[in-house]
Design a protein around this motif. Structure first.
Motif, PDB file in Angstrom:
ATOM      1  N   PRO A   1       0.847  -1.203   0.000  1.00 34.32           N
ATOM      2  CA  PRO A   1       0.000   0.000   0.000  1.00 34.32           C
ATOM      3  C   PRO A   1       0.880   1.251   0.000  1.00 34.32           C
ATOM      4  CG  PRO A   1      -0.801  -1.568   1.610  1.00 34.32           C
ATOM      5  CD  PRO A   1       0.520  -2.095   1.102  1.00 34.32           C
ATOM      6  N   MET A   2       0.387   2.304  -0.608  1.00 32.28           N
ATOM      7  CA  MET A   2       1.159   3.537  -0.767  1.00 32.28           C
ATOM      8  C   MET A   2       0.905   4.481   0.407  1.00 32.28           C
ATOM      9  SD  MET A   2       0.836   4.071  -4.871  1.00 32.28           S
ATOM     10  CE  MET A   2      -0.753   3.291  -5.152  1.00 32.28           C
ATOM     11  N   PHE A   3       1.349   4.077   1.593  1.00 29.66           N
ATOM     12  CA  PHE A   3       1.170   4.885   2.783  1.00 29.66           C
ATOM     13  C   PHE A   3       1.879   6.220   2.620  1.00 29.66           C
ATOM     14  CE2 PHE A   3       0.813   0.512   4.446  1.00 29.66           C
ATOM     15  CZ  PHE A   3      -0.474   0.589   4.950  1.00 29.66           C
ATOM     16  N   GLY A   4       1.189   7.298   2.918  1.00 27.11           N
ATOM     17  CA  GLY A   4       1.774   8.629   2.860  1.00 27.11           C
ATOM     18  C   GLY A   4       1.774   9.275   1.487  1.00 27.11           C
ATOM     19  N   VAL A   5       1.401   8.551   0.455  1.00 25.37           N
ATOM     20  CA  VAL A   5       1.376   9.139  -0.891  1.00 25.37           C
ATOM     21  C   VAL A   5       0.207  10.122  -0.980  1.00 25.37           C
ATOM     22  CG1 VAL A   5       0.956   8.652  -3.333  1.00 25.37           C
ATOM     23  CG2 VAL A   5       2.506   7.204  -2.023  1.00 25.37           C
ATOM     24  N   GLN A   6       0.495  11.326  -1.456  1.00 25.76           N
ATOM     25  CA  GLN A   6      -0.533  12.353  -1.602  1.00 25.76           C
ATOM     26  C   GLN A   6      -0.565  12.933  -3.008  1.00 25.76           C
ATOM     27  OE1 GLN A   6      -2.959  13.495   0.678  1.00 25.76           O
ATOM     28  NE2 GLN A   6      -2.348  11.526   1.497  1.00 25.76           N
ATOM     29  N   ASP A   7       0.064  12.248  -3.952  1.00 23.28           N
ATOM     30  CA  ASP A   7       0.185  12.747  -5.312  1.00 23.28           C
ATOM     31  C   ASP A   7      -0.609  11.869  -6.270  1.00 23.28           C
ATOM     32  OD1 ASP A   7       1.242  14.251  -7.519  1.00 23.28           O
ATOM     33  OD2 ASP A   7       2.690  12.621  -7.836  1.00 23.28           O
ATOM     34  N   LEU A   8      -1.580  12.452  -6.940  1.00 26.32           N
ATOM     35  CA  LEU A   8      -2.422  11.726  -7.884  1.00 26.32           C
ATOM     36  C   LEU A   8      -1.587  11.064  -8.968  1.00 26.32           C
ATOM     37  CD1 LEU A   8      -5.804  12.484  -9.266  1.00 26.32           C
ATOM     38  CD2 LEU A   8      -3.978  12.425 -10.932  1.00 26.32           C
ATOM     39  N   GLU A   9      -0.589  11.762  -9.488  1.00 24.13           N
ATOM     40  CA  GLU A   9       0.218  11.227 -10.593  1.00 24.13           C
ATOM     41  C   GLU A   9       0.964   9.958 -10.186  1.00 24.13           C
ATOM     42  OE1 GLU A   9       1.250  10.757 -14.344  1.00 24.13           O
ATOM     43  OE2 GLU A   9      -0.085  12.340 -13.640  1.00 24.13           O
ATOM     44  N   THR A  10       1.429   9.891  -8.956  1.00 24.03           N
ATOM     45  CA  THR A  10       2.111   8.698  -8.464  1.00 24.03           C
ATOM     46  C   THR A  10       1.173   7.503  -8.467  1.00 24.03           C
ATOM     47  OG1 THR A  10       3.574  10.041  -7.083  1.00 24.03           O
ATOM     48  CG2 THR A  10       3.381   7.713  -6.509  1.00 24.03           C
TER      49      THR A  10
END
Length: 114
Positions: A65-74
């Motif tokens: 899971p992408m914990f902490g990711v806040q970027d839509l593009e990522t």
């Protein structure tokens, strides 16, 4: 009161996600849902599964899971990478709510025909 064929089909239809009863999302709607997921503070995660197994088992997680990711593009880049790696699989985005320790949302982004 008799149940119409249309209602019977709806009640027995298997869905793969939160919005399974709606028409497929446009890419703009997918981006809006990803924005919403991120705005809620949920951790995005990507799952995939072959269509023949989609209703019989848990889906396989793509990476962690992408914990902490806040970027839509990522998130979009990871969805595309998973789809490229498994073009014959359904690819679903889920949002984990760490506060309630539950699934906040789930929807299929790429639906394989098979």
């Amino acid at each position: 009161m008799a149940i119409s064929d249309e209602m019977r089909d709806y009640r027995t239809k298997q869905t793969m996600e939160t919005f399974g009863f709606l028409a497929s999302f446009s890419w703009e709607q997918v981006y809006d849902q990803i924005d919403y997921l991120l705005a809620q503070g949920w951790a995005p995660a990507i799952e995939h599964e072959h269509p023949q197994d989609a209703f019989e088992r848990y889906w396989t997680m793509w990476k962690l899971p992408m914990f902490g990711v806040q970027d839509l593009e990522t998130v979009v880049q990871e969805l595309e990478a998973c789809h490229r790696a498994y073009p014959d699989h359904h690819v679903r985005l889920v949002g984990f709510d760490d506060y309630t320790q539950s699934l906040g949302t789930a929807f299929v982004v790429y639906e394989a025909r098979g």
